[in-house]
Scaffold this motif. Sequence first.
Motif, PDB file in Angstrom:
ATOM      1  N   UNK A   1       0.831  -1.195   0.000  1.00  0.00           N
ATOM      2  CA  UNK A   1       0.000   0.000   0.000  1.00  0.00           C
ATOM      3  C   UNK A   1       0.864   1.243   0.000  1.00  0.00           C
ATOM      4  N   UNK A   2       0.294   2.340   0.439  1.00  0.00           N
ATOM      5  CA  UNK A   2       0.999   3.612   0.422  1.00  0.00           C
ATOM      6  C   UNK A   2       2.289   3.563   1.230  1.00  0.00           C
ATOM      7  N   UNK A   3       2.303   2.810   2.332  1.00  0.00           N
ATOM      8  CA  UNK A   3       3.464   2.804   3.224  1.00  0.00           C
ATOM      9  C   UNK A   3       4.129   1.430   3.346  1.00  0.00           C
ATOM     10  N   UNK A   4       3.776   0.485   2.468  1.00  0.00           N
ATOM     11  CA  UNK A   4       4.373  -0.858   2.527  1.00  0.00           C
ATOM     12  C   UNK A   4       4.747  -1.318   1.125  1.00  0.00           C
ATOM     13  N   UNK A   5       5.962  -1.857   0.990  1.00  0.00           N
ATOM     14  CA  UNK A   5       6.442  -2.390  -0.290  1.00  0.00           C
ATOM     15  C   UNK A   5       7.066  -3.760  -0.053  1.00  0.00           C
ATOM     16  N   UNK A   6       6.652  -4.768  -0.854  1.00  0.00           N
ATOM     17  CA  UNK A   6       7.223  -6.112  -0.778  1.00  0.00           C
ATOM     18  C   UNK A   6       8.312  -6.274  -1.843  1.00  0.00           C
ATOM     19  N   UNK A   7       9.410  -6.926  -1.464  1.00  0.00           N
ATOM     20  CA  UNK A   7      10.457  -7.307  -2.408  1.00  0.00           C
ATOM     21  C   UNK A   7      10.808  -8.776  -2.156  1.00  0.00           C
TER      22      UNK A   7
ATOM     23  N   UNK B   1      13.495   6.659  -1.497  1.00  0.00           N
ATOM     24  CA  UNK B   1      13.225   8.083  -1.719  1.00  0.00           C
ATOM     25  C   UNK B   1      11.723   8.323  -1.892  1.00  0.00           C
ATOM     26  N   UNK B   2      11.007   7.321  -2.447  1.00  0.00           N
ATOM     27  CA  UNK B   2       9.553   7.465  -2.591  1.00  0.00           C
ATOM     28  C   UNK B   2       8.884   7.575  -1.229  1.00  0.00           C
ATOM     29  N   UNK B   3       9.284   6.713  -0.289  1.00  0.00           N
ATOM     30  CA  UNK B   3       8.721   6.793   1.067  1.00  0.00           C
ATOM     31  C   UNK B   3       9.129   8.098   1.753  1.00  0.00           C
ATOM     32  N   UNK B   4      10.401   8.474   1.602  1.00  0.00           N
ATOM     33  CA  UNK B   4      10.880   9.714   2.232  1.00  0.00           C
ATOM     34  C   UNK B   4      10.138  10.926   1.682  1.00  0.00           C
ATOM     35  N   UNK B   5       9.770  10.886   0.402  1.00  0.00           N
ATOM     36  CA  UNK B   5       9.063  12.005  -0.227  1.00  0.00           C
ATOM     37  C   UNK B   5       7.566  12.006   0.073  1.00  0.00           C
ATOM     38  N   UNK B   6       7.063  10.917   0.654  1.00  0.00           N
ATOM     39  CA  UNK B   6       5.625  10.833   0.900  1.00  0.00           C
ATOM     40  C   UNK B   6       5.367  10.795   2.407  1.00  0.00           C
TER      41      UNK B   6
ATOM     42  N   UNK C   1       2.351   6.378  -4.729  1.00  0.00           N
ATOM     43  CA  UNK C   1       1.003   6.722  -5.185  1.00  0.00           C
ATOM     44  C   UNK C   1       0.240   5.432  -5.446  1.00  0.00           C
ATOM     45  N   UNK C   2      -0.904   5.283  -4.763  1.00  0.00           N
ATOM     46  CA  UNK C   2      -1.744   4.090  -4.945  1.00  0.00           C
ATOM     47  C   UNK C   2      -0.968   2.795  -4.715  1.00  0.00           C
ATOM     48  N   UNK C   3      -0.103   2.796  -3.725  1.00  0.00           N
ATOM     49  CA  UNK C   3       0.608   1.580  -3.358  1.00  0.00           C
ATOM     50  C   UNK C   3       1.753   1.205  -4.262  1.00  0.00           C
ATOM     51  N   UNK C   4       2.168   2.110  -5.138  1.00  0.00           N
ATOM     52  CA  UNK C   4       3.300   1.830  -6.015  1.00  0.00           C
ATOM     53  C   UNK C   4       4.293   2.993  -5.986  1.00  0.00           C
ATOM     54  N   UNK C   5       5.534   2.682  -6.340  1.00  0.00           N
ATOM     55  CA  UNK C   5       6.571   3.709  -6.438  1.00  0.00           C
ATOM     56  C   UNK C   5       6.579   4.253  -7.858  1.00  0.00           C
ATOM     57  N   UNK C   6       6.390   5.559  -7.991  1.00  0.00           N
ATOM     58  CA  UNK C   6       6.298   6.175  -9.311  1.00  0.00           C
ATOM     59  C   UNK C   6       7.280   7.340  -9.417  1.00  0.00           C
ATOM     60  N   UNK C   7       7.850   7.478 -10.610  1.00  0.00           N
ATOM     61  CA  UNK C   7       8.771   8.585 -10.850  1.00  0.00           C
ATOM     62  C   UNK C   7       7.985   9.884 -10.911  1.00  0.00           C
TER      63      UNK C   7
END
Length: 300
Positions: free
Chosen positions: A16-22, A34-39, A111-117
Amino acid sequence: MFDADKINILIKEGEGLTVEFKEHFTVRIDEDMVAFANTKGGTILLGVRDDRTIAGEKLTNDLKASINSIARNCAPPIQTKIKHIQNIAAIEVPQGEEKPYSCASGYFRRLDGTTQKMSNHELRVMLQEHEASLFEEKINKDIVWDDISEEKIQNFLKEADVQIKRISPRDLLTSLSLAHDNKITNAGILFFAKEPRKFILQSQMTLIAFKGKDRVHLYDRQDVQDDLLAQFNSAVMFLKKHLNRRSEIKGVNRKDIYEIPLEALREAVANAIIHRDYSVRGTSLMVEVYDDRVEIMRIY
């Protein structure tokens, strides 16, 4: 930080907005950092597939060093927390205070649970939003209330001709907007810390007197590494010491008249201190006295 229950909840809720799986570590996690830091900040879970099943990722010393190196190489550097729980490496990324953040491949946001440029427009908007956040107004996470000098507070009140029998450092700094939510700003450090340079290295001023009209024969120097009020008072005393003056006697009173009006110099020193950019490391304020002039400048 995390425990097993929190990790399980994050996995169950999904990305989601604050969780990313790898599924496994990749150097491209800098984009997510940087996406999390910017959001709003967030958590990267290494060893978790997109379908929420566990692939596993062992947090070795080499892997931890690689993650920390990637975070340091972001601009500005990002402070992360890393923990190994249930064969998963959890990387906690806080929301940044110096937005926008970037990595080698650019600026990103969540944005919407994804990292976007980020687009050029989005970047301009973020720059405008955070441009007004001055360095002096930002909370400094390193300082605690024991680092604040009550003696400096009393000196400040005396200088301001404010009659208060007793006031706590918290109440005074809060009333002056130098502390918020019990946390101290950089401006609070610059005015009232026992050792300002412990937290802001560039909190200093150099006073130099030269014999003649050029920078050749130096005969007096003073480095002031203290709060802003101490810097101001030291500069005024230094100018009084080295400026030529004459005396006028009217009746029983004697008045010292300096070759350069002292009030003008006091205002110039105050303006230099107030309008200096304290966010730039390695800088200093210089006051130089020559036979024919006084120069006040910021050194970068």
